[in-house]
Design a protein around this motif. Structure first.
Motif, PDB file in Angstrom:
ATOM      1  N   ASP A  91       0.832  -1.207   0.000  1.00  0.00           N
ATOM      2  CA  ASP A  91       0.000   0.000   0.000  1.00  0.00           C
ATOM      3  C   ASP A  91       0.866   1.257   0.000  1.00  0.00           C
ATOM      4  N   GLY A  92       1.892   1.225  -0.865  1.00  0.00           N
ATOM      5  CA  GLY A  92       2.792   2.359  -1.035  1.00  0.00           C
ATOM      6  C   GLY A  92       2.494   3.062  -2.345  1.00  0.00           C
ATOM      7  N   ASP A  93       3.534   3.540  -3.007  1.00  0.00           N
ATOM      8  CA  ASP A  93       3.358   4.282  -4.250  1.00  0.00           C
ATOM      9  C   ASP A  93       4.595   4.092  -5.114  1.00  0.00           C
ATOM     10  N   ILE A  94       4.447   4.317  -6.408  1.00  0.00           N
ATOM     11  CA  ILE A  94       5.574   4.297  -7.333  1.00  0.00           C
ATOM     12  C   ILE A  94       5.301   5.320  -8.416  1.00  0.00           C
ATOM     13  N   VAL A  95       6.315   6.110  -8.735  1.00  0.00           N
ATOM     14  CA  VAL A  95       6.218   7.066  -9.838  1.00  0.00           C
ATOM     15  C   VAL A  95       7.531   7.047 -10.609  1.00  0.00           C
ATOM     16  N   GLN A  96       7.436   7.395 -11.868  1.00  0.00           N
ATOM     17  CA  GLN A  96       8.633   7.536 -12.684  1.00  0.00           C
ATOM     18  C   GLN A  96       8.854   9.015 -12.899  1.00  0.00           C
ATOM     19  N   LYS A  97      10.062   9.480 -12.569  1.00  0.00           N
ATOM     20  CA  LYS A  97      10.425  10.881 -12.774  1.00  0.00           C
ATOM     21  C   LYS A  97      11.321  10.951 -13.999  1.00  0.00           C
ATOM     22  N   GLY A  98      10.793  11.551 -15.039  1.00  0.00           N
ATOM     23  CA  GLY A  98      11.541  11.622 -16.288  1.00  0.00           C
ATOM     24  C   GLY A  98      11.802  10.229 -16.839  1.00  0.00           C
ATOM     25  N   ASP A  99      12.877  10.119 -17.594  1.00  0.00           N
ATOM     26  CA  ASP A  99      13.244   8.832 -18.172  1.00  0.00           C
ATOM     27  C   ASP A  99      14.262   8.091 -17.323  1.00  0.00           C
ATOM     28  N   ASP A 100      14.682   8.700 -16.203  1.00  0.00           N
ATOM     29  CA  ASP A 100      15.834   8.132 -15.515  1.00  0.00           C
ATOM     30  C   ASP A 100      15.643   7.744 -14.056  1.00  0.00           C
ATOM     31  N   GLN A 101      14.485   8.002 -13.454  1.00  0.00           N
ATOM     32  CA  GLN A 101      14.342   7.678 -12.042  1.00  0.00           C
ATOM     33  C   GLN A 101      12.974   7.100 -11.707  1.00  0.00           C
ATOM     34  N   LEU A 102      12.999   6.158 -10.756  1.00  0.00           N
ATOM     35  CA  LEU A 102      11.783   5.625 -10.171  1.00  0.00           C
ATOM     36  C   LEU A 102      11.801   5.980  -8.690  1.00  0.00           C
ATOM     37  N   ILE A 103      10.655   6.346  -8.163  1.00  0.00           N
ATOM     38  CA  ILE A 103      10.520   6.603  -6.736  1.00  0.00           C
ATOM     39  C   ILE A 103       9.509   5.587  -6.221  1.00  0.00           C
ATOM     40  N   ILE A 104       9.948   4.770  -5.256  1.00  0.00           N
ATOM     41  CA  ILE A 104       9.099   3.722  -4.707  1.00  0.00           C
ATOM     42  C   ILE A 104       8.978   3.968  -3.212  1.00  0.00           C
ATOM     43  N   THR A 105       7.728   4.013  -2.716  1.00  0.00           N
ATOM     44  CA  THR A 105       7.508   4.341  -1.316  1.00  0.00           C
ATOM     45  C   THR A 105       6.879   3.178  -0.564  1.00  0.00           C
ATOM     46  N   PRO A 106       7.073   3.160   0.749  1.00  0.00           N
ATOM     47  CA  PRO A 106       6.507   2.100   1.570  1.00  0.00           C
ATOM     48  C   PRO A 106       5.062   2.392   1.967  1.00  0.00           C
ATOM     49  N   THR A 107       4.533   1.573   2.826  1.00  0.00           N
ATOM     50  CA  THR A 107       3.165   1.659   3.316  1.00  0.00           C
ATOM     51  C   THR A 107       2.790   3.070   3.748  1.00  0.00           C
ATOM     52  N   GLY A 108       1.664   3.543   3.206  1.00  0.00           N
ATOM     53  CA  GLY A 108       1.099   4.814   3.645  1.00  0.00           C
ATOM     54  C   GLY A 108       1.773   6.066   3.122  1.00  0.00           C
ATOM     55  N   VAL A 109       2.801   5.936   2.285  1.00  0.00           N
ATOM     56  CA  VAL A 109       3.492   7.114   1.750  1.00  0.00           C
ATOM     57  C   VAL A 109       3.140   7.246   0.273  1.00  0.00           C
ATOM     58  N   THR A 110       2.630   8.425  -0.102  1.00  0.00           N
ATOM     59  CA  THR A 110       2.340   8.683  -1.513  1.00  0.00           C
ATOM     60  C   THR A 110       3.225   9.811  -2.020  1.00  0.00           C
ATOM     61  N   VAL A 111       3.451   9.824  -3.307  1.00  0.00           N
ATOM     62  CA  VAL A 111       4.237  10.873  -3.952  1.00  0.00           C
ATOM     63  C   VAL A 111       3.263  11.783  -4.680  1.00  0.00           C
ATOM     64  N   SER A 112       3.320  13.071  -4.367  1.00  0.00           N
ATOM     65  CA  SER A 112       2.472  14.035  -5.043  1.00  0.00           C
ATOM     66  C   SER A 112       2.869  14.124  -6.510  1.00  0.00           C
ATOM     67  N   ARG A 113       1.910  14.235  -7.354  1.00  0.00           N
ATOM     68  CA  ARG A 113       2.188  14.364  -8.789  1.00  0.00           C
ATOM     69  C   ARG A 113       2.328  15.830  -9.195  1.00  0.00           C
ATOM     70  N   GLU A 114       2.286  16.735  -8.232  1.00  0.00           N
ATOM     71  CA  GLU A 114       2.439  18.160  -8.518  1.00  0.00           C
ATOM     72  C   GLU A 114       3.687  18.690  -7.823  1.00  0.00           C
ATOM     73  N   LYS A 115       4.401  19.585  -8.534  1.00  0.00           N
ATOM     74  CA  LYS A 115       5.582  20.214  -7.953  1.00  0.00           C
ATOM     75  C   LYS A 115       5.153  21.230  -6.907  1.00  0.00           C
ATOM     76  N   LEU A 116       5.957  21.393  -5.872  1.00  0.00           N
ATOM     77  CA  LEU A 116       5.667  22.381  -4.845  1.00  0.00           C
ATOM     78  C   LEU A 116       5.757  23.803  -5.382  1.00  0.00           C
ATOM     79  N   ASN A 117       6.689  24.038  -6.274  1.00  0.00           N
ATOM     80  CA  ASN A 117       6.943  25.393  -6.759  1.00  0.00           C
ATOM     81  C   ASN A 117       6.407  25.643  -8.162  1.00  0.00           C
ATOM     82  N   GLY A 118       5.360  24.960  -8.529  1.00  0.00           N
ATOM     83  CA  GLY A 118       4.739  25.279  -9.801  1.00  0.00           C
ATOM     84  C   GLY A 118       4.875  24.242 -10.781  1.00  0.00           C
TER      85      GLY A 118
END
Length: 118
Positions: A91-118
């Motif tokens: 029950d975590g999350d996974i996102v691909q940032k660009g063509d070169d990185q994956l971000i994989i999170t553990p239980t209960g942690v999600t990655v926002s799909r919006e940038k903080l600064n715009g």
């Protein structure tokens, strides 16, 4: 450029020497026994995902560099599918940032799909 911008920045290959350890002695008591760690990983082949999976199952956050693979490479598709399954299982999350990185999170942690600064 901030440390997270450097870590999450695209395209450049980094080694462990590229990360500077900051002195946290003054903050040791405030940190306590933090349960989650952030790992930086590089995926050269499908065997490298075992440690990433173990880290996520253990409740840790992983930023994985996939620059050694083309986004059209079937190996990357297979790796992403396996890590997507792990994220679902915990029950975590996974996102691909660009063509070169994956971000994989553990239980209960999600990655926002919006940038903080715009």
């Amino acid at each position: 450029m901030g440390i997270m911008s450097t870590i999450l920045g695209g395209g450049d290959s980094h080694s462990t020497e590229d990360y500077v350890e900051l002195d946290l002695d003054d903050f040791e008591d405030a940190r306590g026994d933090a349960g989650m760690r952030v790992h930086i990983a590089e995926i050269a082949d499908s065997g490298d995902i075992i440690e990433i999976k173990d880290a996520v199952y253990d409740g840790d956050f992983v930023i994985a560099d996939i620059t050694r693979h083309s986004t059209t490479d079937s190996t990357v598709e297979h790796i992403i599918d396996e890590l997507r399954q792990v994220a679902r299982e915990v029950d975590g999350d996974i996102v691909q940032k660009g063509d070169d990185q994956l971000i994989i999170t553990p239980t209960g942690v999600t990655v926002s799909r919006e940038k903080l600064n715009g």
